[in-house]
Write a protein that holds these residues in place. Structure first.
Motif, PDB file in Angstrom:
ATOM      1  N   ILE A 123       0.836  -1.001   0.050  1.00  0.00           N
ATOM      2  CA  ILE A 123       0.064  -0.015   0.263  1.00  0.00           C
ATOM      3  C   ILE A 123       0.887   1.334   0.115  1.00  0.00           C
ATOM      4  O   ILE A 123       0.653   2.320  -0.793  1.00  0.00           O
ATOM      5  N   PRO A 124       1.914   1.541   0.884  1.00  0.00           N
ATOM      6  CA  PRO A 124       2.686   2.762   0.885  1.00  0.00           C
ATOM      7  C   PRO A 124       3.233   2.876  -0.372  1.00  0.00           C
ATOM      8  O   PRO A 124       3.352   4.153  -1.135  1.00  0.00           O
ATOM      9  N   ALA A 125       3.686   1.901  -0.892  1.00  0.00           N
ATOM     10  CA  ALA A 125       4.470   1.892  -2.547  1.00  0.00           C
ATOM     11  C   ALA A 125       3.406   2.536  -3.531  1.00  0.00           C
ATOM     12  O   ALA A 125       3.760   3.354  -4.434  1.00  0.00           O
ATOM     13  N   MET A 126       2.213   1.784  -3.702  1.00  0.00           N
ATOM     14  CA  MET A 126       1.058   2.316  -4.450  1.00  0.00           C
ATOM     15  C   MET A 126       0.836   3.695  -4.223  1.00  0.00           C
ATOM     16  O   MET A 126       0.579   4.296  -5.246  1.00  0.00           O
ATOM     17  N   LEU A 127       0.640   4.194  -3.004  1.00  0.00           N
ATOM     18  CA  LEU A 127       0.123   5.606  -2.951  1.00  0.00           C
ATOM     19  C   LEU A 127       1.265   6.462  -3.106  1.00  0.00           C
ATOM     20  O   LEU A 127       1.275   7.543  -3.900  1.00  0.00           O
ATOM     21  N   PHE A 128       2.800   5.987  -3.006  1.00  0.00           N
ATOM     22  CA  PHE A 128       3.826   6.836  -3.551  1.00  0.00           C
ATOM     23  C   PHE A 128       3.957   7.003  -4.939  1.00  0.00           C
ATOM     24  O   PHE A 128       3.952   8.196  -5.448  1.00  0.00           O
ATOM     25  N   LEU A 129       3.633   5.943  -5.582  1.00  0.00           N
ATOM     26  CA  LEU A 129       3.673   5.948  -7.093  1.00  0.00           C
ATOM     27  C   LEU A 129       2.612   7.014  -7.321  1.00  0.00           C
ATOM     28  O   LEU A 129       2.842   7.695  -8.398  1.00  0.00           O
ATOM     29  N   GLY A 130       1.336   6.902  -7.145  1.00  0.00           N
ATOM     30  CA  GLY A 130       0.145   7.677  -7.411  1.00  0.00           C
ATOM     31  C   GLY A 130       0.434   9.197  -7.278  1.00  0.00           C
ATOM     32  O   GLY A 130       0.331   9.940  -7.840  1.00  0.00           O
ATOM     33  N   ILE A 131       0.966   9.494  -5.788  1.00  0.00           N
ATOM     34  CA  ILE A 131       1.120  10.821  -5.431  1.00  0.00           C
ATOM     35  C   ILE A 131       2.442  11.375  -6.163  1.00  0.00           C
ATOM     36  O   ILE A 131       2.388  12.520  -6.811  1.00  0.00           O
ATOM     37  N   TYR A 132       3.564  10.780  -5.869  1.00  0.00           N
ATOM     38  CA  TYR A 132       4.914  11.407  -6.415  1.00  0.00           C
ATOM     39  C   TYR A 132       5.419  11.109  -7.620  1.00  0.00           C
ATOM     40  O   TYR A 132       5.888  12.023  -8.254  1.00  0.00           O
ATOM     41  N   MET A 133       5.373   9.866  -7.952  1.00  0.00           N
ATOM     42  CA  MET A 133       6.118   9.400  -9.366  1.00  0.00           C
ATOM     43  C   MET A 133       5.240   9.634 -10.500  1.00  0.00           C
ATOM     44  O   MET A 133       5.738   9.823 -11.543  1.00  0.00           O
ATOM     45  N   MET A 134       4.096   9.207 -10.534  1.00  0.00           N
ATOM     46  CA  MET A 134       3.177   9.011 -11.684  1.00  0.00           C
ATOM     47  C   MET A 134       3.013  10.622 -12.422  1.00  0.00           C
ATOM     48  O   MET A 134       3.171  10.411 -13.775  1.00  0.00           O
ATOM     49  N   LEU A 152      -4.869   9.448   1.310  1.00  0.00           N
ATOM     50  CA  LEU A 152      -4.821   9.422   2.858  1.00  0.00           C
ATOM     51  C   LEU A 152      -5.890   8.468   3.528  1.00  0.00           C
ATOM     52  O   LEU A 152      -5.803   7.765   4.516  1.00  0.00           O
ATOM     53  N   LEU A 153      -7.015   8.347   2.649  1.00  0.00           N
ATOM     54  CA  LEU A 153      -8.143   7.362   3.190  1.00  0.00           C
ATOM     55  C   LEU A 153      -7.524   5.940   3.280  1.00  0.00           C
ATOM     56  O   LEU A 153      -7.874   5.160   4.188  1.00  0.00           O
ATOM     57  N   SER A 154      -6.745   5.648   2.127  1.00  0.00           N
ATOM     58  CA  SER A 154      -6.204   4.508   1.876  1.00  0.00           C
ATOM     59  C   SER A 154      -5.144   4.267   3.389  1.00  0.00           C
ATOM     60  O   SER A 154      -5.066   3.215   3.684  1.00  0.00           O
ATOM     61  N   LEU A 155      -4.461   5.140   3.567  1.00  0.00           N
ATOM     62  CA  LEU A 155      -3.553   5.084   4.500  1.00  0.00           C
ATOM     63  C   LEU A 155      -4.075   4.757   5.815  1.00  0.00           C
ATOM     64  O   LEU A 155      -3.703   4.137   6.877  1.00  0.00           O
ATOM     65  N   VAL A 156      -5.314   5.601   6.150  1.00  0.00           N
ATOM     66  CA  VAL A 156      -6.077   5.315   7.377  1.00  0.00           C
ATOM     67  C   VAL A 156      -6.426   3.931   7.614  1.00  0.00           C
ATOM     68  O   VAL A 156      -6.312   3.163   8.430  1.00  0.00           O
ATOM     69  N   ALA A 157      -7.125   3.256   6.405  1.00  0.00           N
ATOM     70  CA  ALA A 157      -7.473   1.904   6.322  1.00  0.00           C
ATOM     71  C   ALA A 157      -6.342   1.043   6.656  1.00  0.00           C
ATOM     72  O   ALA A 157      -6.546  -0.056   7.552  1.00  0.00           O
ATOM     73  N   LEU A 158      -5.291   1.204   5.972  1.00  0.00           N
ATOM     74  CA  LEU A 158      -3.767   0.566   6.343  1.00  0.00           C
ATOM     75  C   LEU A 158      -3.713   0.443   7.857  1.00  0.00           C
ATOM     76  O   LEU A 158      -3.271  -0.661   8.424  1.00  0.00           O
TER      77      LEU A 158
END
Lengths: 553, 70
Positions: free
Chosen positions: A87-98, A539-545
């Motif tokens: 999950i953290p990697a997927m969110l990092f991809l979406g927010i910072y790398m994409m 952020l929602l995803s991170l909270v669920a994690l």
């Protein structure tokens, strides 16, 4: 164990799947007119389509069987692969790398390396990725034939050739578009075909709490026993989970493996591309409710002599991968058996299609056009993509036969990722966020990272040195060695890249605009309300994690 | 994906079609099993999972199919 016999309805369900996937390939062929359609599905997908395909490209049957089996072997700790390990990697991809990937209009990950570091780093990564993809594709094919032979008694050669040629036909007709369509159908088939195993498992035992109560502490917690490797089933400590799995292997795979990232490139705009891994993250978090729950149910049943449940034995060794098929056979009557087998077949075939569609893109753009035929026209590249698909499938079949003669090659799957993806993540991270990293630094760093990872693998395998040198612990499982090797390979790539960059020629900043943070204009939908931004959903995803980790601490 | 290409059917329509066909087959197999049980007895067979799970698939398939028909 006697093989599971299929009834008429089971065969009808399986046959309807083949009709659908071949029909979809044929149907989409009329919409596949350009190389952009073939390699990037026309860049027209919504975030939901790209997101589910992004997840499904990773959700092969090999993973479903393997992770259910691993849960039997290691317990709840396997959930780390889905939660902190994804999950953290997927969110990092979406927010910072994409933004860097999508805005630079590249067709592949090596394509970004070409823009940022030049041709030689691109070709190095392109070749490594192409080899890795075909190896994984072949092993996937081998595993499928093995499962079908063991549990259904199907002929090894027939099941392998029929499924490989089916994939070859529909990917050759419409490329990434048909791969994505079938991946989404696979996503639904996996949920409808396999989630029922978990539901019926809970039904038989009583409740999730009862399943947990039947397991030892080393198997039913996530973190509370991670301070001491001897206290948990995976024989691993939290630094290895956080650094090796959560950081290097996870970020290395989810942010740089073209097989999954290619799905985000097919999105229709930057916002959809950024939302792709974020949407996928919610569904990724739910997968343990199939695989982990099923694996834990298998342990609980096998601990109860009255249940009559036990895993298969191969030559005195426990066959952990038999957990899921045995539970399917235990619970599923006629009709549902066909659905369960179709879900596994769909997983294998979609995994195969994902590998082949990534291979044909990297071969066509990053090796063929980059090294062999620089002047190739668009129509020629489309033709080459189709030829690469067929050749890729044939090589995969060859690899599968090779894997058949060396069964232990199955163990090398995680190792392959640590050779290619772990060091590549260091290269990408430095490339996107540090402007003074040079082309020579990236090339030599990547080479050193890949070479050292391969050397560490051989050294432990042939006992040139003891594994505890890597793991810093006298107690360790094979999985712990994988985590630590990935960490060291990443660190070596990171350090060599920086050291070489300090003494080699830097690029001019004007050449790095759009590729490096700080030199790229950041206009990422600041005008959109926060509740509609990718950042909010991340952020929602991170909270669920966090909640899930606390619940199962 | 399909919404921007006039002639192309939406992927969600195809998902609906797959679930309808497969759910229908699973449900039918469950009904046949109810009246003519096979020799192979499964655990929790008395709950007739083929019938209710087939119905769930049909319901989900109908939702996707009819919502994305055009």
């Amino acid at each position: 164990m006697a093989t599971i016999s299929l009834g008429v309805f089971d065969w009808l369900v399986i046959a309807s799947y083949f009709v659908f996937v071949l029909g979809i390939g044929y149907y989409l062929k009329r919409y596949t007119k350009s190389e952009n359609d073939f390699f990037l599905a026309g860049r027209k997908n919504s975030a939901w389509v790209a997101g589910l395909a992004f997840l499904s490209a990773n959700l092969g049957a090999l993973e479903l069987l393997g992770m259910t089996g691993n849960t039997f072997k290691y317990g709840m700790y396997v959930a780390h692969f889905y939660w902190i390990g994804a999950i953290p990697a997927m969110l990092f991809l979406g927010i910072y790398m994409m933004p860097f990937y999508y805005s630079s209009k590249i067709k592949s990950i090596p394509g970004y390396l070409k823009l940022r570091f030049g041709e030689k780093t691109r070709v190095l990564n392109g070749i490594a990725f192409a080899i890795m993809t075909l190896l994984v594709s072949g092993i996937n094919l081998y595993a499928m034939a093995l499962v079908l032979r063991t549990f259904l008694g199907w002929d090894w050669d027939v099941s392998m050739w029929v499924s490989a040629l089916t994939v070859a036909v529909y990917v050759t007709m419409s490329g990434l578009m048909s791969a994505i369509f079938t991946e989404i159908i696979q996503f639904f088939l996996i949920w409808f075909g396999l989630f029922l195993v978990a539901i019926l498992g809970i039904g038989e035992i009583g409740s999730i709490t009862e399943i947990m109560n039947r397991l030892p502490e080393s198997f039913n917690t996530l973190w509370s026993t991670s301070g001491d490797a001897a206290r948990n089933g995976m024989e691993v400590t939290w630094p290895a989970i956080v650094l090796g799995l959560g950081f290097v292997l996870s970020f290395g795979y989810w942010t740089t493996d073209f097989l999954v990232v290619q799905r985000a490139f097919s999105a229709r705009d930057l916002r959809a591309a950024r939302m792709t891994p974020i949407i996928a993250s919610f569904f990724k978090m739910a997968i343990p409710f199939i695989v982990i729950l099923t694996g834990l149910t298998a342990i609980a049943l096998s601990n109860d002599p009255g249940s009559g449940f036990s895993l298969l034995q191969d030559g005195g060794q426990v066959n952990y991968d038999s957990a899921l098929p045995l539970l399917i056979a235990r619970y599923y009557p006629t009709g549902l058996i066909g659905l369960g087998v179709t879900a596994l077949l769909a997983g294998f075939m979609a995994g195969q299609a994902g590998n082949i569609s990534a291979f044909n893109t990297v071969w066509t753009y990053d090796i063929y056009k980059s090294v062999i035929n620089r002047e190739a026209s668009d129509s020629h590249l489309l033709w080459m993509g189709r030829v690469a698909t067929l050749v890729g499938v044939l090589i995969s079949i060859g690899t599968a036969y090779w894997a058949k003669s060396f069964p232990s090659i199955m163990d090398y799957m995680q190792a392959i990722f640590s050779w290619v993806n772990a060091p590549l993540f260091a290269t990408m991270l430095l490339g996107m966020f540090v402007r003074w990293v040079t082309p020579n630094g990236a090339f030599w760093g990547l080479l050193a990272g890949m070479g050292s990872s391969f050397y560490m693998f051989l050294a432990v395998k042939f006992q040139w040195f003891e594994a505890k040198i890597l793991t810093l612990s006298s107690v360790q499982s094979d999985m712990a060695v994988n985590f630590w090797r990935a960490w060291w390979a990443w660190l070596i790539c990171f350090a060599v890249t920086i050291l070489v960059s300090l003494v080699t020629k830097r690029q001019e900043e004007k050449d790095l605009v759009g590729l490096v943070k700080g030199l790229t204009e950041e206009t990422l939908g600041r005008e959109v309300p926060f509740l509609k931004r990718p950042e909010f959903f991340a952020l929602l995803s991170l909270v669920a994690l966090v909640i899930l980790n606390i619940l199962f601490w | 994906m399909a919404s921007e290409v006039r002639e192309m059917k939406s992927i969600w329509f195809l998902v609906g079609l797959v679930l309808l066909v497969m759910g229908g087959l699973v449900l039918l197999a469950g009904v046949v099993e109810l009246f003519s049980p096979s020799e192979r007895q499964t655990v929790l067979a008395d709950t007739h999972p083929g019938i209710w799970w087939g119905a769930v698939m049909l319901a989900a398939g109908s939702l996707f199919y009819f919502k994305n028909r055009k």
